[in-house]
Design a protein around this motif. Sequence first.
Motif, PDB file in Angstrom:
ATOM      1  N   GLN A  68      72.115   7.875 -51.538  1.00  0.00           N
ATOM      2  CA  GLN A  68      71.685   9.173 -52.042  1.00  0.00           C
ATOM      3  C   GLN A  68      71.930  10.216 -50.966  1.00  0.00           C
ATOM      4  OE1 GLN A  68      67.550   9.358 -52.987  1.00  0.00           O
ATOM      5  NE2 GLN A  68      67.636  11.502 -53.596  1.00  0.00           N
ATOM      6  N   VAL A  69      72.613  11.289 -51.326  1.00  0.00           N
ATOM      7  CA  VAL A  69      72.948  12.343 -50.367  1.00  0.00           C
ATOM      8  C   VAL A  69      72.237  13.626 -50.779  1.00  0.00           C
ATOM      9  CG1 VAL A  69      74.806  13.708 -49.359  1.00  0.00           C
ATOM     10  CG2 VAL A  69      75.210  11.324 -49.944  1.00  0.00           C
ATOM     11  N   ASN A  70      71.452  14.187 -49.861  1.00  0.00           N
ATOM     12  CA  ASN A  70      70.798  15.479 -50.066  1.00  0.00           C
ATOM     13  C   ASN A  70      71.420  16.473 -49.094  1.00  0.00           C
ATOM     14  OD1 ASN A  70      68.971  14.322 -51.896  1.00  0.00           O
ATOM     15  ND2 ASN A  70      67.624  13.710 -50.228  1.00  0.00           N
ATOM     16  N   ILE A  71      71.890  17.584 -49.619  1.00  0.00           N
ATOM     17  CA  ILE A  71      72.501  18.614 -48.783  1.00  0.00           C
ATOM     18  C   ILE A  71      71.706  19.898 -48.969  1.00  0.00           C
ATOM     19  CG2 ILE A  71      74.597  19.896 -48.255  1.00  0.00           C
ATOM     20  CD1 ILE A  71      76.152  17.625 -49.661  1.00  0.00           C
ATOM     21  N   THR A  72      71.251  20.470 -47.866  1.00  0.00           N
ATOM     22  CA  THR A  72      70.532  21.737 -47.924  1.00  0.00           C
ATOM     23  C   THR A  72      71.212  22.730 -47.003  1.00  0.00           C
ATOM     24  OG1 THR A  72      68.996  21.066 -46.192  1.00  0.00           O
ATOM     25  CG2 THR A  72      68.316  20.668 -48.450  1.00  0.00           C
ATOM     26  N   GLY A  73      71.050  23.994 -47.324  1.00  0.00           N
ATOM     27  CA  GLY A  73      71.631  25.056 -46.510  1.00  0.00           C
ATOM     28  C   GLY A  73      70.548  25.988 -46.010  1.00  0.00           C
ATOM     29  N   LYS A  93      83.344  13.163 -46.312  1.00  0.00           N
ATOM     30  CA  LYS A  93      83.179  12.679 -44.941  1.00  0.00           C
ATOM     31  C   LYS A  93      82.136  11.569 -44.856  1.00  0.00           C
ATOM     32  CE  LYS A  93      86.194  15.016 -42.753  1.00  0.00           C
ATOM     33  NZ  LYS A  93      87.225  14.386 -41.918  1.00  0.00           N
ATOM     34  N   LEU A  94      81.062  11.693 -45.641  1.00  0.00           N
ATOM     35  CA  LEU A  94      80.029  10.659 -45.616  1.00  0.00           C
ATOM     36  C   LEU A  94      80.503   9.361 -46.269  1.00  0.00           C
ATOM     37  CD1 LEU A  94      76.789  12.701 -46.308  1.00  0.00           C
ATOM     38  CD2 LEU A  94      77.517  11.652 -44.162  1.00  0.00           C
ATOM     39  N   SER A  95      81.434   9.457 -47.198  1.00  0.00           N
ATOM     40  CA  SER A  95      81.974   8.234 -47.790  1.00  0.00           C
ATOM     41  C   SER A  95      82.750   7.438 -46.747  1.00  0.00           C
ATOM     42  CB  SER A  95      82.847   8.549 -48.997  1.00  0.00           C
ATOM     43  OG  SER A  95      84.028   9.210 -48.603  1.00  0.00           O
ATOM     44  N   ARG A  96      83.354   8.133 -45.773  1.00  0.00           N
ATOM     45  CA  ARG A  96      84.050   7.464 -44.673  1.00  0.00           C
ATOM     46  C   ARG A  96      83.059   6.699 -43.802  1.00  0.00           C
ATOM     47  NH1 ARG A  96      86.163  10.889 -39.947  1.00  0.00           N
ATOM     48  NH2 ARG A  96      84.487   9.851 -38.866  1.00  0.00           N
ATOM     49  N   VAL A  97      81.879   7.280 -43.598  1.00  0.00           N
ATOM     50  CA  VAL A  97      80.845   6.631 -42.801  1.00  0.00           C
ATOM     51  C   VAL A  97      80.315   5.400 -43.534  1.00  0.00           C
ATOM     52  CG1 VAL A  97      78.525   6.941 -41.853  1.00  0.00           C
ATOM     53  CG2 VAL A  97      80.210   8.744 -41.591  1.00  0.00           C
ATOM     54  N   GLN A  98      80.220   5.477 -44.848  1.00  0.00           N
ATOM     55  CA  GLN A  98      79.673   4.380 -45.642  1.00  0.00           C
ATOM     56  C   GLN A  98      80.565   3.138 -45.604  1.00  0.00           C
ATOM     57  OE1 GLN A  98      79.106   5.303 -49.757  1.00  0.00           O
ATOM     58  NE2 GLN A  98      77.593   3.698 -50.050  1.00  0.00           N
ATOM     59  N   ARG A  99      81.832   3.294 -45.268  1.00  0.00           N
ATOM     60  CA  ARG A  99      82.731   2.141 -45.184  1.00  0.00           C
ATOM     61  C   ARG A  99      82.259   1.136 -44.140  1.00  0.00           C
ATOM     62  NH1 ARG A  99      88.510   4.363 -43.930  1.00  0.00           N
ATOM     63  NH2 ARG A  99      87.211   5.346 -42.386  1.00  0.00           N
ATOM     64  N   THR A 155      70.716   3.898 -47.373  1.00  0.00           N
ATOM     65  CA  THR A 155      69.929   4.233 -48.557  1.00  0.00           C
ATOM     66  C   THR A 155      69.877   5.727 -48.828  1.00  0.00           C
ATOM     67  OG1 THR A 155      67.932   4.229 -47.219  1.00  0.00           O
ATOM     68  CG2 THR A 155      68.475   2.194 -48.369  1.00  0.00           C
ATOM     69  N   ASN A 156      69.674   6.532 -47.783  1.00  0.00           N
ATOM     70  CA  ASN A 156      69.441   7.955 -47.984  1.00  0.00           C
ATOM     71  C   ASN A 156      70.051   8.735 -46.830  1.00  0.00           C
ATOM     72  OD1 ASN A 156      68.461  10.431 -48.671  1.00  0.00           O
ATOM     73  ND2 ASN A 156      66.313   9.846 -48.656  1.00  0.00           N
ATOM     74  N   VAL A 157      70.684   9.858 -47.155  1.00  0.00           N
ATOM     75  CA  VAL A 157      71.259  10.738 -46.138  1.00  0.00           C
ATOM     76  C   VAL A 157      70.811  12.159 -46.449  1.00  0.00           C
ATOM     77  CG1 VAL A 157      73.375  11.589 -45.074  1.00  0.00           C
ATOM     78  CG2 VAL A 157      73.290   9.255 -45.924  1.00  0.00           C
ATOM     79  N   HIS A 158      70.283  12.845 -45.450  1.00  0.00           N
ATOM     80  CA  HIS A 158      69.871  14.235 -45.622  1.00  0.00           C
ATOM     81  C   HIS A 158      70.667  15.095 -44.638  1.00  0.00           C
ATOM     82  CE1 HIS A 158      67.302  17.515 -46.852  1.00  0.00           C
ATOM     83  NE2 HIS A 158      67.321  17.898 -45.590  1.00  0.00           N
ATOM     84  N   ALA A 191      69.290   0.269 -43.412  1.00  0.00           N
ATOM     85  CA  ALA A 191      68.420  -0.889 -43.263  1.00  0.00           C
ATOM     86  C   ALA A 191      68.158  -1.132 -41.778  1.00  0.00           C
ATOM     87  CB  ALA A 191      69.072  -2.113 -43.887  1.00  0.00           C
ATOM     88  N   GLY A 192      66.899  -0.957 -41.370  1.00  0.00           N
ATOM     89  CA  GLY A 192      66.528  -1.224 -39.989  1.00  0.00           C
ATOM     90  C   GLY A 192      66.736  -0.083 -39.033  1.00  0.00           C
ATOM     91  N   ALA A 193      67.126   1.090 -39.508  1.00  0.00           N
ATOM     92  CA  ALA A 193      67.372   2.195 -38.578  1.00  0.00           C
ATOM     93  C   ALA A 193      67.268   3.538 -39.275  1.00  0.00           C
ATOM     94  CB  ALA A 193      68.752   2.067 -37.947  1.00  0.00           C
ATOM     95  N   GLU A 194      66.952   4.544 -38.470  1.00  0.00           N
ATOM     96  CA  GLU A 194      66.994   5.932 -38.913  1.00  0.00           C
ATOM     97  C   GLU A 194      67.796   6.673 -37.851  1.00  0.00           C
ATOM     98  OE1 GLU A 194      63.508   7.992 -40.693  1.00  0.00           O
ATOM     99  OE2 GLU A 194      63.709   9.232 -38.892  1.00  0.00           O
ATOM    100  N   LEU A 195      68.992   7.093 -38.205  1.00  0.00           N
ATOM    101  CA  LEU A 195      69.899   7.711 -37.251  1.00  0.00           C
ATOM    102  C   LEU A 195      69.877   9.225 -37.400  1.00  0.00           C
ATOM    103  CD1 LEU A 195      72.925   5.296 -37.766  1.00  0.00           C
ATOM    104  CD2 LEU A 195      71.074   5.091 -36.122  1.00  0.00           C
ATOM    105  N   HIS A 196      69.857   9.921 -36.267  1.00  0.00           N
ATOM    106  CA  HIS A 196      69.874  11.379 -36.238  1.00  0.00           C
ATOM    107  C   HIS A 196      71.150  11.828 -35.526  1.00  0.00           C
ATOM    108  CE1 HIS A 196      65.585  11.627 -37.269  1.00  0.00           C
ATOM    109  NE2 HIS A 196      65.480  10.525 -36.544  1.00  0.00           N
ATOM    110  N   ALA A 197      71.771  12.869 -36.055  1.00  0.00           N
ATOM    111  CA  ALA A 197      72.936  13.450 -35.403  1.00  0.00           C
ATOM    112  C   ALA A 197      72.946  14.947 -35.672  1.00  0.00           C
ATOM    113  CB  ALA A 197      74.223  12.820 -35.906  1.00  0.00           C
TER     114      ALA A 197
END
Length: 102
Positions: free
Chosen positions: A2-7, A23-29, A35-38, A57-63
């Motif tokens: 699930q992708v949530n995009i806010t401006g 771009k996020l589909s490239r990361v999903q490979r 599960t969720n991307v904001h 699963a097992g992580a919450e990554l921030h960038a």
Amino acid sequence: MQVNITGHHVELTDPLRNYVNEKLSRVQRHYDNITNVHVTLSIEKERQKAACILHAAGAELHAEASELDMYAAIDALTDKLDRQLVKHKEKTQNRAQGAGIR
């Protein structure tokens, strides 16, 4: 995934949304258990900023990345997420194989 995009001070146009999703589909490979991307796109003075929180699963990554161009900021953001996700995947695989136990 699930992708949530806010401006924030940015009008989210369809090309901008499509670019982020592409771009996020490239990361999903690299990792199936995302599960969720904001994603938050914002403008602060003259800098275009892209920030992301990715729940896997097992992580919450921030960038976070900021550039003069929004598309360049999104590119830098996905590169950072890509590196973090590959590192997380390698860690989980090593743990599963018992590489840390000696």
